[in-house]
Design an enzyme around this catalytic site. Structure first.
Site, short mmCIF file in Angstrom:
data_model
loop_
_atom_site.label_atom_id
_atom_site.label_comp_id
_atom_site.label_asym_id
_atom_site.label_seq_id
_atom_site.Cartn_x
_atom_site.Cartn_y
_atom_site.Cartn_z
N SER A 30 50.24 65.67 -3.20
CA SER A 30 51.53 65.59 -3.55
C SER A 30 52.18 66.86 -2.19
O SER A 30 52.91 66.57 -1.85
CB SER A 30 52.26 65.92 -4.73
N ASP A 33 51.32 65.79 0.98
CA ASP A 33 52.31 64.69 1.50
C ASP A 33 53.79 65.41 1.80
O ASP A 33 54.54 64.93 2.60
CB ASP A 33 52.61 63.54 0.42
N LYS A 110 19.55 58.52 9.11
CA LYS A 110 20.06 57.63 10.19
C LYS A 110 20.98 56.82 9.37
O LYS A 110 20.71 56.07 8.66
CB LYS A 110 18.84 56.87 10.62
N LYS A 305 12.14 53.73 10.64
CA LYS A 305 13.00 52.83 10.07
C LYS A 305 12.47 52.46 8.73
O LYS A 305 11.23 52.06 8.37
CB LYS A 305 12.76 51.67 10.93
C1 0XT Z 1 19.56 62.26 19.88
O1 0XT Z 1 20.02 60.86 20.01
C2 0XT Z 1 20.32 60.34 18.60
N1 0XT Z 1 20.34 61.07 17.51
C3 0XT Z 1 20.59 60.58 16.36
N2 0XT Z 1 20.45 61.18 14.86
C4 0XT Z 1 20.82 60.78 13.89
N3 0XT Z 1 20.77 61.57 12.75
N4 0XT Z 1 21.34 59.37 13.76
C5 0XT Z 1 21.18 58.77 15.07
N5 0XT Z 1 21.60 57.29 14.80
C6 0XT Z 1 20.82 59.15 16.11
N6 0XT Z 1 20.84 58.30 17.35
C7 0XT Z 1 20.38 58.98 18.47
C8 0XT Z 1 20.58 58.16 19.88
#
Ligand code: 0XT
Length: 308
Positions: A30, A33, A110, A305
């Site tokens: 509030s 705002d 990531k 990954k």
């Molecule tokens: C140095 O380049 C990058 N660093 C990154 N760092 C994080 N944490 N997450 C990403 N997706 C990432 N992508 C790229 C191309």
């Protein structure tokens, strides 16, 4: 009136930062705002005091016909992938062959979102773009301005490009899909698609309602800024008011990286956003320089990954 406007900018930016970056608001909504209404009134009375970085300008007016193209001043790279421990040990071996055994790594989440670039001129957020093909992206400045954790003006008048991952928190994704189902609209398959679909809305008012967020992860052109390590660049981004991801860790060996990866996988289900892997980077910028790049990826970083 100028003094009042400047004070209101100061207060609103601080409260916005506490709420959206620190997740620790010091005043109730509030109060925020009330101050915002005060600033809107002052800007109506004195239009010459309304500036592009004003907190009232976060949700732009016009719906775009199409997105303009943006040439990235520094290409937005992709990351090489690792899928198992052997790939990670091979990466570590290649790094140590090139720069010697005295290597420290930074391990980062990531985020499963979309890569964006934010350009600042003398501390002002002037342009934001999607990654596109790495060289040319789309100008989504107005939509990025609606992300509250993106500062419209930095505490220091720096000119640089910041890279980060725009994403939609899981709760917002679930709420958005409930809404879409109620309105008999196609639900999004996952938060990443929802974020991509939202950030590429031609109407910033729609993007503003999607509760997008961002974690910044690098400064593209570190030229003039005297930091020696990637971890220092992240600390600097935090000092400047950006939102960085807290789950990052410094590791002195690939063994420690492997341990960190296991710890993160353990807590993955407790995160409020989706991640699709872990990024491992050589921390020393001098060693990054020595390692350089392949045609499309840095040799000093790799993305581990998670199995899909
Ligand atoms: C140095 O380049 C990058 N660093 C990154 N760092 C994080 N944490 N997450 C990403 N997706 C990432 N992508 C790229 C191309």
């Amino acid at each position: 009136a100028l003094k009042q406007v400047q004070e209101l900018h100061e207060l609103l930016n601080t409260y916005n930062y506490e709420y959206h970056v620190l997740d620790k608001p010091s005043v109730p909504d509030s109060e925020y705002d009330r101050l915002m209404q005060e600033l809107i009134k002052l800007e109506e009375q004195f239009p010459e005091l309304k500036t592009p970085d004003s907190p009232t300008q976060r949700v732009g007016g016009v719906t775009l016909e199409a997105f303009q193209k943006v040439e990235h001043r520094t290409p937005m790279l992709s990351l090489g992938n690792a899928f198992n421990e052997t790939d990670l040990r091979d990466f570590d071996r290649r790094v140590r062959q090139a720069v010697g055994d005295d290597v420290q790594y930074v391990v980062e989440l990531k985020i499963d979102g979309l890569a964006v670039s934010l350009r600042y001129e003398n501390g002002l957020f002037v342009q934001g773009a999607t990654r596109g093909d790495g060289t040319t992206g789309e100008d989504i400045t107005e939509n990025l301005k609606t992300i509250r954790s993106i500062p419209l003006r930095l505490k220091r008048e720096l000119s640089f490009e910041v890279r980060g991952e725009a994403f939609m928190p899981r709760k917002s994704f679930e709420r958005l899909n409930e809404l879409r189902l109620e309105q008999e609209e196609e639900p999004f398959a996952n938060p990443r698609n929802a974020a991509a679909g939202s950030i590429r809305q031609l109407d910033p008012k729609i993007a503003a309602k999607r509760n997008l967020d961002i974690f910044v992860y690098s400064i593209a052109d570190l030229g003039g800024i005297g930091v020696q390590r990637h971890s220092e660049a992240l600390d600097l981004l935090e000092e400047l008011g950006f939102k960085t991801n807290k789950e990052r860790r410094k590791c002195d060996s690939i063994e420690e990286v492997l341990t960190a990866i296991n710890e993160i996988q353990e807590k993955r289900s407790t995160l409020t956003y989706d991640i699709d892997g872990i990024v491992i980077k050589v921390d020393s910028l001098a060693q990054q320089e020595e390692l350089g790049f392949t045609a499309k990826s840095p040799r000093w970083a790799i993305a581990y990954k998670f199995p899909a």
